[in-house]
Design a protein around this motif. Structure first.
Motif, PDB file in Angstrom:
ATOM      1  N   ARG A 225      40.264  64.983  80.765  1.00  0.00           N
ATOM      2  CA  ARG A 225      40.545  63.544  80.797  1.00  0.00           C
ATOM      3  C   ARG A 225      39.252  62.742  80.906  1.00  0.00           C
ATOM      4  NH1 ARG A 225      45.621  64.470  84.711  1.00  0.00           N
ATOM      5  NH2 ARG A 225      47.288  64.489  83.134  1.00  0.00           N
ATOM      6  N   LEU A 226      38.309  63.280  81.676  1.00  0.00           N
ATOM      7  CA  LEU A 226      37.006  62.607  81.796  1.00  0.00           C
ATOM      8  C   LEU A 226      36.243  62.672  80.476  1.00  0.00           C
ATOM      9  CD1 LEU A 226      35.879  63.801  85.361  1.00  0.00           C
ATOM     10  CD2 LEU A 226      36.486  61.476  84.665  1.00  0.00           C
ATOM     11  N   VAL A 227      36.420  63.753  79.721  1.00  0.00           N
ATOM     12  CA  VAL A 227      35.802  63.855  78.398  1.00  0.00           C
ATOM     13  C   VAL A 227      36.367  62.781  77.469  1.00  0.00           C
ATOM     14  CG1 VAL A 227      35.700  65.285  76.307  1.00  0.00           C
ATOM     15  CG2 VAL A 227      35.214  66.307  78.527  1.00  0.00           C
ATOM     16  N   LEU A 228      37.677  62.572  77.543  1.00  0.00           N
ATOM     17  CA  LEU A 228      38.343  61.625  76.647  1.00  0.00           C
ATOM     18  C   LEU A 228      38.185  60.173  77.075  1.00  0.00           C
ATOM     19  CD1 LEU A 228      41.652  63.567  75.903  1.00  0.00           C
ATOM     20  CD2 LEU A 228      39.865  62.983  74.260  1.00  0.00           C
ATOM     21  N   LEU A 229      37.771  59.951  78.315  1.00  0.00           N
ATOM     22  CA  LEU A 229      37.672  58.574  78.822  1.00  0.00           C
ATOM     23  C   LEU A 229      36.736  57.701  77.988  1.00  0.00           C
ATOM     24  CD1 LEU A 229      38.551  56.541  80.961  1.00  0.00           C
ATOM     25  CD2 LEU A 229      36.676  57.353  82.418  1.00  0.00           C
ATOM     26  N   PRO A 230      35.465  58.109  77.750  1.00  0.00           N
ATOM     27  CA  PRO A 230      34.596  57.260  76.918  1.00  0.00           C
ATOM     28  C   PRO A 230      35.073  57.176  75.470  1.00  0.00           C
ATOM     29  CG  PRO A 230      33.502  59.339  77.425  1.00  0.00           C
ATOM     30  CD  PRO A 230      34.736  59.283  78.260  1.00  0.00           C
ATOM     31  N   VAL A 231      35.721  58.249  74.984  1.00  0.00           N
ATOM     32  CA  VAL A 231      36.216  58.248  73.607  1.00  0.00           C
ATOM     33  C   VAL A 231      37.375  57.269  73.448  1.00  0.00           C
ATOM     34  CG1 VAL A 231      37.088  59.705  71.727  1.00  0.00           C
ATOM     35  CG2 VAL A 231      35.533  60.666  73.417  1.00  0.00           C
TER      36      VAL A 231
ATOM     37  N   GLN B  89      36.630  53.904  72.125  1.00  0.00           N
ATOM     38  CA  GLN B  89      36.191  53.799  70.742  1.00  0.00           C
ATOM     39  C   GLN B  89      37.412  53.798  69.812  1.00  0.00           C
ATOM     40  OE1 GLN B  89      32.514  55.976  69.748  1.00  0.00           O
ATOM     41  NE2 GLN B  89      32.483  56.735  71.849  1.00  0.00           N
ATOM     42  N   SER B  90      37.221  54.098  68.552  1.00  0.00           N
ATOM     43  CA  SER B  90      38.302  53.959  67.581  1.00  0.00           C
ATOM     44  C   SER B  90      39.410  54.977  67.819  1.00  0.00           C
ATOM     45  CB  SER B  90      37.760  54.114  66.161  1.00  0.00           C
ATOM     46  OG  SER B  90      37.388  55.454  65.922  1.00  0.00           O
ATOM     47  N   GLN B  91      40.600  54.601  67.398  1.00  0.00           N
ATOM     48  CA  GLN B  91      41.763  55.471  67.521  1.00  0.00           C
ATOM     49  C   GLN B  91      41.579  56.756  66.717  1.00  0.00           C
ATOM     50  OE1 GLN B  91      45.725  54.294  65.789  1.00  0.00           O
ATOM     51  NE2 GLN B  91      46.238  54.016  67.961  1.00  0.00           N
ATOM     52  N   SER B  92      40.963  56.644  65.556  1.00  0.00           N
ATOM     53  CA  SER B  92      40.760  57.830  64.717  1.00  0.00           C
ATOM     54  C   SER B  92      39.828  58.832  65.389  1.00  0.00           C
ATOM     55  CB  SER B  92      40.208  57.433  63.347  1.00  0.00           C
ATOM     56  OG  SER B  92      38.968  56.755  63.472  1.00  0.00           O
ATOM     57  N   LEU B  93      38.767  58.338  66.055  1.00  0.00           N
ATOM     58  CA  LEU B  93      37.859  59.238  66.762  1.00  0.00           C
ATOM     59  C   LEU B  93      38.568  59.892  67.940  1.00  0.00           C
ATOM     60  CD1 LEU B  93      35.062  60.447  67.224  1.00  0.00           C
ATOM     61  CD2 LEU B  93      34.495  58.440  68.601  1.00  0.00           C
ATOM     62  N   TYR B  94      39.346  59.099  68.678  1.00  0.00           N
ATOM     63  CA  TYR B  94      40.091  59.652  69.811  1.00  0.00           C
ATOM     64  C   TYR B  94      41.031  60.758  69.340  1.00  0.00           C
ATOM     65  CZ  TYR B  94      43.156  60.008  73.869  1.00  0.00           C
ATOM     66  OH  TYR B  94      43.875  60.490  74.937  1.00  0.00           O
ATOM     67  N   ASN B  95      41.745  60.498  68.248  1.00  0.00           N
ATOM     68  CA  ASN B  95      42.684  61.496  67.728  1.00  0.00           C
ATOM     69  C   ASN B  95      41.956  62.776  67.312  1.00  0.00           C
ATOM     70  OD1 ASN B  95      44.791  59.721  68.103  1.00  0.00           O
ATOM     71  ND2 ASN B  95      44.840  59.027  65.983  1.00  0.00           N
TER      72      ASN B  95
ATOM     73  N   CYS C 289      47.333  63.260  77.035  1.00  0.00           N
ATOM     74  CA  CYS C 289      48.020  62.186  76.312  1.00  0.00           C
ATOM     75  C   CYS C 289      47.517  62.144  74.865  1.00  0.00           C
ATOM     76  CB  CYS C 289      47.767  60.846  76.990  1.00  0.00           C
ATOM     77  SG  CYS C 289      48.574  59.461  76.174  1.00  0.00           S
ATOM     78  N   ALA C 290      48.444  62.057  73.938  1.00  0.00           N
ATOM     79  CA  ALA C 290      48.069  62.057  72.523  1.00  0.00           C
ATOM     80  C   ALA C 290      47.612  60.693  72.033  1.00  0.00           C
ATOM     81  CB  ALA C 290      49.245  62.533  71.680  1.00  0.00           C
ATOM     82  N   LYS C 291      47.910  59.639  72.795  1.00  0.00           N
ATOM     83  CA  LYS C 291      47.592  58.290  72.345  1.00  0.00           C
ATOM     84  C   LYS C 291      46.371  57.744  73.074  1.00  0.00           C
ATOM     85  CE  LYS C 291      52.337  57.064  71.072  1.00  0.00           C
ATOM     86  NZ  LYS C 291      53.450  56.115  71.286  1.00  0.00           N
ATOM     87  N   GLY C 292      45.489  57.095  72.327  1.00  0.00           N
ATOM     88  CA  GLY C 292      44.304  56.497  72.922  1.00  0.00           C
ATOM     89  C   GLY C 292      43.398  55.917  71.854  1.00  0.00           C
ATOM     90  N   GLY C 293      42.383  55.209  72.264  1.00  0.00           N
ATOM     91  CA  GLY C 293      41.449  54.606  71.332  1.00  0.00           C
ATOM     92  C   GLY C 293      41.932  53.255  70.837  1.00  0.00           C
ATOM     93  N   LYS C 294      41.005  52.508  70.280  1.00  0.00           N
ATOM     94  CA  LYS C 294      41.330  51.179  69.763  1.00  0.00           C
ATOM     95  C   LYS C 294      41.855  51.288  68.335  1.00  0.00           C
ATOM     96  CE  LYS C 294      37.716  48.948  72.520  1.00  0.00           C
ATOM     97  NZ  LYS C 294      36.463  48.148  72.459  1.00  0.00           N
TER      98      LYS C 294
END
Length: 398
Positions: free
Chosen positions: A116-122, A125-131, A159-164
């Protein structure tokens, strides 16, 4: 307190080139017997102890790899089944967003909170990068679980959803297409833009297109998509492996593109439709320079930096429509909109939908493997205009 005396074994001796050495053998991490030599029993003893430590560490790392080690192994396995461009994207994302923060950790040490900490900064950023990063994390840890490298999969509940969310992809209007073509006529990107607008080919398909796949003298002229371009170390690589099996298709082309291609073919010295001055396919940096002929003629805000006394000073330029570039008065700002290579393809697909072409035909012409991609675009274009839907709704509900 007296130092404990080392219990040094009685090592055997061998002679090499007239010099006598003490020798013993140990079993390495691969199960092979390896000889170790020393000039004295004490020296050989120290070498053996160090070798054993390294062997134990290698065996432990093999059974309990670090995240970095396992990512490298996973990429190597995947390299046989994915395209080089996809592999390159995976490598970059893994290195920057996974290996850099947690690459030093052992796989069985990683917790869900660590991920989760790895995904926090991501997530900022963009939704595509998060995915992408989220997908890579799950693939790696599910693979490790299946291979019994780890007993517990910490990625299972991420969680599968994240990013802008990215900006909606807009197609160019007919007026914008006219302005674009008038602006770049007789300039290097003109042929590329025409192919994109009137055949819907992807960038990698256009840059790999050769004249043997352009059929201008048929009853129905068409382009056959058979090759794809990608860049390795800024060198163009042309291959027959396409993005998906559906990308291999024959696309009929309209008269305006037929005429454009005829004129280009008469002047061409290359097997490639889009080529450099030596007749070779474009490198990535060459295509960037070609596309700049378009970007420098738009009114998009520019930022550049100058250095004064070692300090960086930021400057912002806001071009005015109809104005001229200060350093090159021949360049006129004629476009109050921005254009990307993908927008050409999106415009082509949108125009097909506006022309009431059925979704399955659109899917084939666009080279979409998944009908969902086509239908998502179709729905946004076809059903996003209340004024056109009101009669349908009234008829259905009255």
């Amino acid at each position: 307190m007296a130092k404990k005396k080392k219990d040094i074994p009685n090592y055997g001796k061998v002679t090499h080139n007239g010099i006598e050495y003490y020798r013993t053998r140990v079993t390495d991490a691969d199960g092979k017997r390896v000889a170790i030599y020393g000039e004295t029993p004490e020296e050989l003893y120290e070498k053996v102890q160090e070798a054993k430590r390294q062997i134990e560490d290698a065996i432990y790392r093999r059974e309990n790899p670090t995240v970095a080690d396992y990512c490298e192994k996973w990429l190597k396995i995947r390299s046989a089944t994915i395209r080089p461009t996809t592999l390159k994207n995976y490598e970059k994302a893994l290195e920057k967003h996974i290996i850099k923060p947690i690459g030093h950790m052992y796989m069985d040490e990683v917790t869900t909170d660590d991920l989760r900490l790895v995904l926090l900064p991501v997530s900022k950023q963009s939704q595509s990068l998060y995915n992408l990063v989220n997908m890579l994390i799950k693939c790696i840890f599910y693979s490790a679980e299946a291979s019994q490298v780890i007993e517990y999969n910490p990625s299972a509940v991420l969680c599968a959803k994240g990013g802008k969310p990215g900006k909606e992809k807009d197609a160019l209007t007919d007026e914008q297409v006219k302005i674009l073509l008038d602006t770049i006529r007789d300039l290097p990107p003109y042929l590329f833009v025409m192919i994109g607008l009137y055949s819907g080919l992807r960038r990698e398909e256009i840059l790999a297109l050769q004249w043997d796949c352009v059929f201008l003298d048929e009853k129905v002229p068409y382009i056959s998509v058979q090759r794809a371009w990608h860049s390795e170390h800024n060198r163009p690589v042309i291959g027959t492996e396409l993005k998906t099996p559906a990308a291999r298709r024959d696309v009929p082309i309209p008269n305006c593109l037929v005429q454009c291609l005829r004129e280009a073919k008469e002047k061409s010295i290359s097997d490639f439709v889009i080529a450099d001055s030596n007749g070779e396919p474009l490198a990535d940096s060459q295509f960037t320079r070609v596309w700049k002929y378009i970007t420098v003629r738009s009114t998009a805000e520019r930022v550049y930096y100058t250095y004064v006394n070692g300090k960086s000073i930021r400057h912002t330029v806001k071009p005015v429509l109809g104005g001229h570039q200060k350093n090159n008065p021949k360049i006129v700002y004629t476009m109050d909109f921005q254009v990307t290579p993908h927008m050409l393809r999106h415009t082509y697909i949108t125009n097909l939908i506006y022309a009431n072409v059925d979704p399955k035909t659109v899917q084939y012409l666009a080279g979409h493997e998944n009908s969902k991609v086509t239908m998502d675009i179709y729905a946004k274009v076809k059903y996003n205009k209340p004024s056109e839907l009101v009669s349908v709704v009234n008829k259905a509900l009255t």
